[in-house]
Design an enzyme around this catalytic site. Structure first.
Site, PDB file in Angstrom:
ATOM      1  N   TYR A 267      -5.112 -11.491   6.596  1.00 15.91           N
ATOM      2  CA  TYR A 267      -4.364 -10.294   6.976  1.00 15.91           C
ATOM      3  C   TYR A 267      -3.459 -10.543   8.194  1.00 15.91           C
ATOM      4  O   TYR A 267      -2.374  -9.977   8.305  1.00 15.91           O
ATOM      5  CB  TYR A 267      -5.298  -9.101   7.238  1.00 15.91           C
ATOM      6  CG  TYR A 267      -5.677  -8.438   5.935  1.00 15.91           C
ATOM      7  CD1 TYR A 267      -4.817  -7.532   5.325  1.00 15.91           C
ATOM      8  CD2 TYR A 267      -6.855  -8.764   5.284  1.00 15.91           C
ATOM      9  CE1 TYR A 267      -5.126  -6.951   4.107  1.00 15.91           C
ATOM     10  CE2 TYR A 267      -7.178  -8.183   4.062  1.00 15.91           C
ATOM     11  CZ  TYR A 267      -6.312  -7.282   3.481  1.00 15.91           C
ATOM     12  OH  TYR A 267      -6.607  -6.715   2.272  1.00 15.91           O
TER      13      TYR A 267
ATOM     14  N   GLN B  98       2.391   3.120  -1.415  1.00 20.34           N
ATOM     15  CA  GLN B  98       1.173   2.314  -1.537  1.00 20.34           C
ATOM     16  C   GLN B  98       1.262   1.123  -0.589  1.00 20.34           C
ATOM     17  O   GLN B  98       0.323   0.361  -0.465  1.00 20.34           O
ATOM     18  CB  GLN B  98       1.027   1.790  -2.969  1.00 20.34           C
ATOM     19  CG  GLN B  98       0.893   2.890  -4.009  1.00 20.34           C
ATOM     20  CD  GLN B  98       1.108   2.345  -5.408  1.00 20.34           C
ATOM     21  OE1 GLN B  98       0.211   1.807  -6.033  1.00 20.34           O
ATOM     22  NE2 GLN B  98       2.324   2.476  -5.911  1.00 20.34           N
ATOM     23  N   ASN B  99       2.407   0.972   0.062  1.00 21.27           N
ATOM     24  CA  ASN B  99       2.612  -0.215   0.893  1.00 21.27           C
ATOM     25  C   ASN B  99       1.939  -0.059   2.244  1.00 21.27           C
ATOM     26  O   ASN B  99       1.944   1.019   2.838  1.00 21.27           O
ATOM     27  CB  ASN B  99       4.106  -0.489   1.068  1.00 21.27           C
ATOM     28  CG  ASN B  99       4.768  -0.811  -0.260  1.00 21.27           C
ATOM     29  OD1 ASN B  99       4.071  -1.085  -1.233  1.00 21.27           O
ATOM     30  ND2 ASN B  99       6.084  -0.763  -0.313  1.00 21.27           N
TER      31      ASN B  99
ATOM     32  N   ASP C 175       2.865  -2.018   4.769  1.00 18.27           N
ATOM     33  CA  ASP C 175       3.805  -2.462   5.808  1.00 18.27           C
ATOM     34  C   ASP C 175       4.426  -1.238   6.487  1.00 18.27           C
ATOM     35  O   ASP C 175       4.148  -0.096   6.114  1.00 18.27           O
ATOM     36  CB  ASP C 175       4.875  -3.405   5.214  1.00 18.27           C
ATOM     37  CG  ASP C 175       5.782  -2.726   4.190  1.00 18.27           C
ATOM     38  OD1 ASP C 175       6.269  -1.605   4.454  1.00 18.27           O
ATOM     39  OD2 ASP C 175       6.030  -3.308   3.115  1.00 18.27           O
TER      40      ASP C 175
ATOM     41  N   HIS D 184      -2.637   3.691   0.672  1.00 14.73           N
ATOM     42  CA  HIS D 184      -3.500   2.503   0.788  1.00 14.73           C
ATOM     43  C   HIS D 184      -3.640   2.031   2.234  1.00 14.73           C
ATOM     44  O   HIS D 184      -3.971   0.878   2.483  1.00 14.73           O
ATOM     45  CB  HIS D 184      -2.987   1.366  -0.115  1.00 14.73           C
ATOM     46  CG  HIS D 184      -3.161   1.674  -1.573  1.00 14.73           C
ATOM     47  ND1 HIS D 184      -2.518   0.984  -2.576  1.00 14.73           N
ATOM     48  CD2 HIS D 184      -3.923   2.610  -2.203  1.00 14.73           C
ATOM     49  CE1 HIS D 184      -2.871   1.482  -3.757  1.00 14.73           C
ATOM     50  NE2 HIS D 184      -3.716   2.466  -3.553  1.00 14.73           N
TER      51      HIS D 184
ATOM     52  N   CYS E 106     -14.063  -4.895  19.196  1.00 16.66           N
ATOM     53  CA  CYS E 106     -13.901  -3.501  19.604  1.00 16.66           C
ATOM     54  C   CYS E 106     -14.240  -3.361  21.085  1.00 16.66           C
ATOM     55  O   CYS E 106     -15.272  -3.876  21.539  1.00 16.66           O
ATOM     56  CB  CYS E 106     -14.837  -2.637  18.759  1.00 16.66           C
ATOM     57  SG  CYS E 106     -14.921  -0.921  19.264  1.00 16.66           S
TER      58      CYS E 106
ATOM     59  N   GLY F  94       9.363   0.423  -7.650  1.00 19.98           N
ATOM     60  CA  GLY F  94       8.737  -0.868  -7.337  1.00 19.98           C
ATOM     61  C   GLY F  94       7.226  -0.893  -7.396  1.00 19.98           C
ATOM     62  O   GLY F  94       6.600  -1.568  -6.591  1.00 19.98           O
TER      63      GLY F  94
ATOM     64  N   ASN G 294      12.850   0.086 -11.359  1.00 27.92           N
ATOM     65  CA  ASN G 294      12.099  -1.164 -11.371  1.00 27.92           C
ATOM     66  C   ASN G 294      12.857  -2.132 -12.282  1.00 27.92           C
ATOM     67  O   ASN G 294      13.260  -1.747 -13.376  1.00 27.92           O
ATOM     68  CB  ASN G 294      10.685  -0.896 -11.936  1.00 27.92           C
ATOM     69  CG  ASN G 294       9.715  -2.030 -11.657  1.00 27.92           C
ATOM     70  OD1 ASN G 294      10.016  -3.189 -11.913  1.00 27.92           O
ATOM     71  ND2 ASN G 294       8.543  -1.696 -11.148  1.00 27.92           N
TER      72      ASN G 294
ATOM     73  N   ALA H  74      15.189  -2.112  -5.952  1.00 27.56           N
ATOM     74  CA  ALA H  74      15.240  -1.018  -4.971  1.00 27.56           C
ATOM     75  C   ALA H  74      16.499  -1.112  -4.115  1.00 27.56           C
ATOM     76  O   ALA H  74      17.163  -0.096  -3.850  1.00 27.56           O
ATOM     77  CB  ALA H  74      13.990  -1.071  -4.094  1.00 27.56           C
TER      78      ALA H  74
HETATM   79  P1  OAD Z   1       2.572  -4.841  -7.768  1.00 28.03           P
HETATM   80  O1  OAD Z   1       2.699  -6.177  -7.156  1.00 28.03           O
HETATM   81  O2  OAD Z   1       1.443  -4.606  -8.702  1.00 28.03           O
HETATM   82  O3  OAD Z   1       3.904  -4.489  -8.573  1.00 28.03           O
HETATM   83  C1  OAD Z   1       5.162  -4.712  -7.996  1.00 28.03           C
HETATM   84  C2  OAD Z   1       6.210  -4.071  -8.891  1.00 28.03           C
HETATM   85  O4  OAD Z   1       7.445  -4.189  -8.216  1.00 28.03           O
HETATM   86  C3  OAD Z   1       6.375  -4.732 -10.253  1.00 28.03           C
HETATM   87  O5  OAD Z   1       6.421  -3.742 -11.250  1.00 28.03           O
HETATM   88  C4  OAD Z   1       7.743  -5.432 -10.156  1.00 28.03           C
HETATM   89  O6  OAD Z   1       8.458  -5.454 -11.387  1.00 28.03           O
HETATM   90  C5  OAD Z   1       8.445  -4.558  -9.154  1.00 28.03           C
HETATM   91  N1  OAD Z   1       9.514  -5.206  -8.391  1.00 28.03           N
HETATM   92  C6  OAD Z   1       9.626  -6.506  -8.024  1.00 28.03           C
HETATM   93  N2  OAD Z   1      10.725  -6.704  -7.274  1.00 28.03           N
HETATM   94  C7  OAD Z   1      11.325  -5.477  -7.156  1.00 28.03           C
HETATM   95  C8  OAD Z   1      12.496  -5.005  -6.497  1.00 28.03           C
HETATM   96  N3  OAD Z   1      13.267  -5.837  -5.788  1.00 28.03           N
HETATM   97  N4  OAD Z   1      12.803  -3.694  -6.593  1.00 28.03           N
HETATM   98  C9  OAD Z   1      12.020  -2.848  -7.305  1.00 28.03           C
HETATM   99  N5  OAD Z   1      10.903  -3.239  -7.939  1.00 28.03           N
HETATM  100  C10 OAD Z   1      10.560  -4.531  -7.876  1.00 28.03           C
HETATM  101  O7  OAD Z   1       2.586  -3.796  -6.558  1.00 28.03           O
HETATM  102  P2  OAD Z   1       2.012  -2.312  -6.483  1.00 28.03           P
HETATM  103  O8  OAD Z   1       2.257  -1.570  -7.745  1.00 28.03           O
HETATM  104  O9  OAD Z   1       2.471  -1.732  -5.220  1.00 28.03           O
HETATM  105  O10 OAD Z   1      -3.480  -2.248  -3.362  1.00 28.03           O
HETATM  106  O11 OAD Z   1       0.455  -2.609  -6.373  1.00 28.03           O
HETATM  107  C11 OAD Z   1      -0.427  -1.532  -6.260  1.00 28.03           C
HETATM  108  C12 OAD Z   1      -1.573  -1.928  -5.384  1.00 28.03           C
HETATM  109  O12 OAD Z   1      -2.197  -3.119  -5.889  1.00 28.03           O
HETATM  110  C13 OAD Z   1      -1.193  -2.318  -3.971  1.00 28.03           C
HETATM  111  O13 OAD Z   1      -1.014  -1.208  -3.114  1.00 28.03           O
HETATM  112  C14 OAD Z   1      -2.366  -3.139  -3.544  1.00 28.03           C
HETATM  113  C15 OAD Z   1      -2.539  -3.980  -4.778  1.00 28.03           C
HETATM  114  O14 OAD Z   1      -3.823  -4.487  -4.995  1.00 28.03           O
HETATM  115  C16 OAD Z   1      -4.317  -2.407  -2.347  1.00 28.03           C
HETATM  116  O15 OAD Z   1      -4.205  -3.331  -1.557  1.00 28.03           O
HETATM  117  C17 OAD Z   1      -5.390  -1.366  -2.277  1.00 28.03           C
END
Ligand code: OAD
Length: 250
Positions: A72, A105-106, A108, A123, A157, A197, A223, A241
């Protein structure tokens, strides 16, 4: 890509003219053009390089906190080095012009650094550090980043001496209650949901577009690739995006 597809332009105009609320749900693809790796979908995505069960669960932390903290700490470093992209900036601008909730869900802070108020980090947030033992927020400085260090002993801590953990939701953990309630509220009352995304594979966040739709919203997916959510979107815009979102504020 130099214009908003006509059907999406039309729905956006109708939403603005009708004073409707817009909910934007973002995922890792939102930050991809800032150089932050996504979790899935490419050969160098996080979950194709690393095992989430060894790095992103409470059990993993109990087993080897230094390995988890080191990983991390590296991700925090990537975010600190990154800059918001044109998509992040466009969303901040869009929020000045219409009623908008931002649910991400990000973990950052690129939305915030682009000038957005994030209504819900469902998240959690990398930098919202807290004690694993007593849950107190850690407001001291972050330890120095050491390049290439795989294991890094977590900070302690100041109140109880427990290990300091990142403020993210690990697999098997509940979502932060307030953030989730805010996200559900935004999904329920929006007239338009932009889904940007995300692969739509991780629930309950992936259920928000369907919830919005059940409450009458139009759902637009932005996407470059098809996803688990594409079939239930009213419109799909195959663009990144940073390509698509600036066109919405032109
Ligand atoms: P993913 O990594 O599962 O999916 C990323 C998505 O972004 C995919 O559908 C890509 O096609 C798309 N993508 C890639 N480049 C892009 C761009 N430049 N513009 C737009 N879209 C683009 O990420 P999340 O769906 O966010 O959870 O994942 C969900 C959760 O799974 C995260 O929050 C994390 C992970 O495990 C936790 O950590 C709890």
């Amino acid at each position: 890509m130099d214009a908003v597809p006509a059907a999406i332009d039309d729905v956006l105009r109708r939403t603005i003219d009708g004073g409707g609320h817009v909910c934007v749900l973002t995922g890792a693809g939102m930050s991809a053009e800032s150089g932050i790796p996504t979790f899935r979908g490419t050969h160098d995505s996080l979950w194709s390089r690393f095992d989430p069960m060894r790095l992103a669960t409470v059990e993993a932390w109990r087993e080897d906190p230094a390995l988890v903290w080191g990983w991390y700490r590296w991700r925090m470093h990537l975010v600190r080095e990154a800059e918001p992209n044109a998509g992040h900036r466009a969303l901040a601008e869009l929020a000045q012009r219409l009623s908008l909730s931002l649910v991400t869900q990000n973990v950052d802070d690129l939305h915030e650094r682009a000038g957005s108020i994030v209504d819900a980090h469902v998240h959690g947030s990398l930098f919202a550090l807290r004690c694993f033992a007593c849950e107190r927020l850690h407001d001291g400085a972050l330890d120095d980043y050491v390049d290439d260090a795989q294991r890094v002993e977590p900070m302690r801590c100041m109140a109880c001496g427990g290990h300091i953990r990142p403020g993210v939701v690990w697999f098997g953990e509940a979502l932060p209650h307030d953030a989730w309630a805010t996200a559900v509220d935004a999904a329920t009352r929006c007239a338009l949901m932009l889904v940007v995304g995300t692969s739509g594979l991780v629930y309950p966040a992936a259920g928000l577009p369907a919830l919005a739709r059940r409450h009458g919203a139009t759902v637009v997916e932005i996407n470059p690739e098809p996803t688990a959510l594409s079939a239930e979107a009213d419109h799909v815009w195959r663009a990144t995006a940073a390509q698509a979102l600036p066109l919405l504020v032109r």
